[in-house]
Design a protein around this motif. Structure first.
Motif, short mmCIF file in Angstrom:
data_model
loop_
_atom_site.label_atom_id
_atom_site.label_comp_id
_atom_site.label_asym_id
_atom_site.label_seq_id
_atom_site.Cartn_x
_atom_site.Cartn_y
_atom_site.Cartn_z
N PRO A 170 0.81 -1.23 0.00
CA PRO A 170 0.00 0.00 0.00
C PRO A 170 0.84 1.27 0.00
CG PRO A 170 -0.21 -1.19 2.11
CD PRO A 170 0.57 -2.07 1.17
N THR A 171 2.05 1.23 0.58
CA THR A 171 2.80 2.49 0.73
C THR A 171 3.43 2.98 -0.58
OG1 THR A 171 4.87 1.40 1.36
CG2 THR A 171 3.34 1.91 3.14
N GLY B 118 -0.01 6.07 -4.53
CA GLY B 118 -0.40 7.41 -4.12
C GLY B 118 -1.91 7.51 -4.00
N GLU B 119 -2.32 8.65 -3.49
CA GLU B 119 -3.76 8.91 -3.39
C GLU B 119 -4.38 8.89 -4.78
OE1 GLU B 119 -5.89 12.12 -0.63
OE2 GLU B 119 -4.27 10.83 0.06
N GLY B 120 -5.54 8.26 -4.90
CA GLY B 120 -6.21 8.24 -6.21
C GLY B 120 -5.63 7.21 -7.16
N GLU B 121 -4.61 6.46 -6.75
CA GLU B 121 -4.07 5.42 -7.63
C GLU B 121 -4.86 4.12 -7.42
OE1 GLU B 121 0.46 7.17 -8.14
OE2 GLU B 121 0.22 5.16 -7.30
N ASP B 122 -4.37 3.03 -8.05
CA ASP B 122 -5.20 1.83 -8.20
C ASP B 122 -4.99 0.75 -7.13
OD1 ASP B 122 -2.64 1.51 -9.13
OD2 ASP B 122 -3.18 0.17 -10.76
N ASP C 100 -6.82 -0.26 -4.60
CA ASP C 100 -7.98 -1.15 -4.36
C ASP C 100 -8.29 -2.00 -5.59
OD1 ASP C 100 -8.23 -0.24 -1.82
OD2 ASP C 100 -9.62 1.39 -2.35
N ARG D 68 4.92 10.30 -9.16
CA ARG D 68 4.22 9.51 -8.14
C ARG D 68 4.93 9.78 -6.80
NH1 ARG D 68 3.71 3.34 -9.70
NH2 ARG D 68 1.97 3.49 -8.26
N HIS E 242 6.28 7.29 -4.03
CA HIS E 242 6.26 5.93 -4.59
C HIS E 242 7.53 5.15 -4.24
CE1 HIS E 242 5.86 2.60 -7.36
NE2 HIS E 242 6.97 2.95 -7.98
#
Ligand code: AMP
Length: 284
Positions: free
Chosen positions: A59-60, A63-67, A69, A121, A124
């Motif tokens: 998860p780390t 970034g926010e809004g990336e894929d 999930d 990113r 990232h």
């Protein structure tokens, strides 16, 4: 083939193997395995007797809004592929196992990871270097295989291993493509047929650029960047970056004469998928 879920069990198994005189290779992945990943398993067998594939959607490094999930997690299929390919163990820790509550320590490489994907990113590569460190400390490998598909990531990890004196040999593996040239990627699963066919503009534009450099080394990176940009965007892609770099230093090139080992790296979005690709050329 064994499935290992905890760090303690993973360390124990690796220590047993080392005790028996075996060398251990690790192949860190986020799963949704394809031929590119499997080629790393095959390469690992040349360097070690025991092969551990890690499957962890970290998860780390998202970034926010990336894929995060949406990222595909076909674990059963992945385990089957690893088994068929002859891996000895698959390490599949939970997020809680890798990042227990209260985790507040990061590993951060501060130079090689600044540009390209690092600039687009944010955070990232900090996520990548942190998880690779944690995986190394869980698996205790002698060597680790990473694909040149993620060319900057490989350079960041080489630098981290050098700077922190990890007793791990980092081995780079060639980028594997589909027959039509598309770089294999877990994210290709997001593409519709049309987007997939549009995404071929990535490898086509890279091949075009390398041919141009070979035939006309006096051509400038700026001209080629413009042409590649046009090829990708006219195929429906949204370019994130196109860069011409020296393959070893990752320094940007302002010309190709006597440039030595050249790498052209590109990132672009096609529909929901952000794809990366790269190709290399050595000029005298
Ligand atoms: P990923 O699961 O995408 O994080 O990738 C895990 C490892 O597989 C990384 O070292 C990648 O560079 C490598 N890899 C992914 N795709 C390819 C490919 N097409 N060819 C070679 N290596 C790859």
């Amino acid at each position: 083939m064994q499935q290992v879920k905890t760090i303690a069990q993973m360390q124990e198994l690796s220590k047993q193997w080392h005790f028996c005189g075996d060398k251990v290779a690790v192949i860190p992945t986020m799963g949704a395995l394809h031929e590119g990943h499997l080629s790393l398993i095959r390469l690992a067998k040349k360097y070690a007797q025991k092969i551990i594939v890690t499957i962890f959607v970290n998860p780390t490094q998202f970034g926010e809004g990336e894929d995060l999930d949406a990222y595909p997690r076909p674990l059963k299929e992945d385990m089957h592929l690893c088994d068929l390919e002859g891996a000895d163990a698959v390490f599949t820790p939970s997020a809680q196992e890798m990042y227990p509550q209260g985790s507040s320590t990061w590993v951060d490489e501060t130079q090689v990871g600044l540009g390209l994907c690092g600039a687009k990113r944010l955070g990232h590569f900090r996520g990548v270097t942190t998880i690779v460190t944690k995986l190394f400390l869980a698996v205790l490998p002698d060597c680790a295989i990473f694909g040149e598909k993620d060319f900057q990531q490989l350079a960041v990890i080489r630098r981290m291993v050098r700077d922190l004196n990890f007793p791990v040999e980092v081995i780079g593996a060639p980028l594997i493509r589909e027959e039509d040239g598309l770089a294999m990627s877990s994210r290709n699963r997001y593409l519709s047929n049309e987007e997939r066919s549009n995404a071929l503009s990535l490898s086509k534009s890279l091949n075009y650029a390398l041919e141009e450099i070979k035939n006309k080394p006096s051509i400038t990176p700026e001209i080629l960047k413009g042409e590649m940009h046009e090829m990708i965007e006219s195929s429906g892609g949204q370019v994130d970056y196109i860069e011409f770099l020296n393959a070893e230093s990752l320094q940007e090139l302002d010309g190709f004469m006597n440039a030595g080992e050249i790498r052209v790296l590109v990132a672009a979005k096609f529909g929901p998928a952000r794809l990366i690709d790269n190709m290399g050329l050595t000029l005298g």
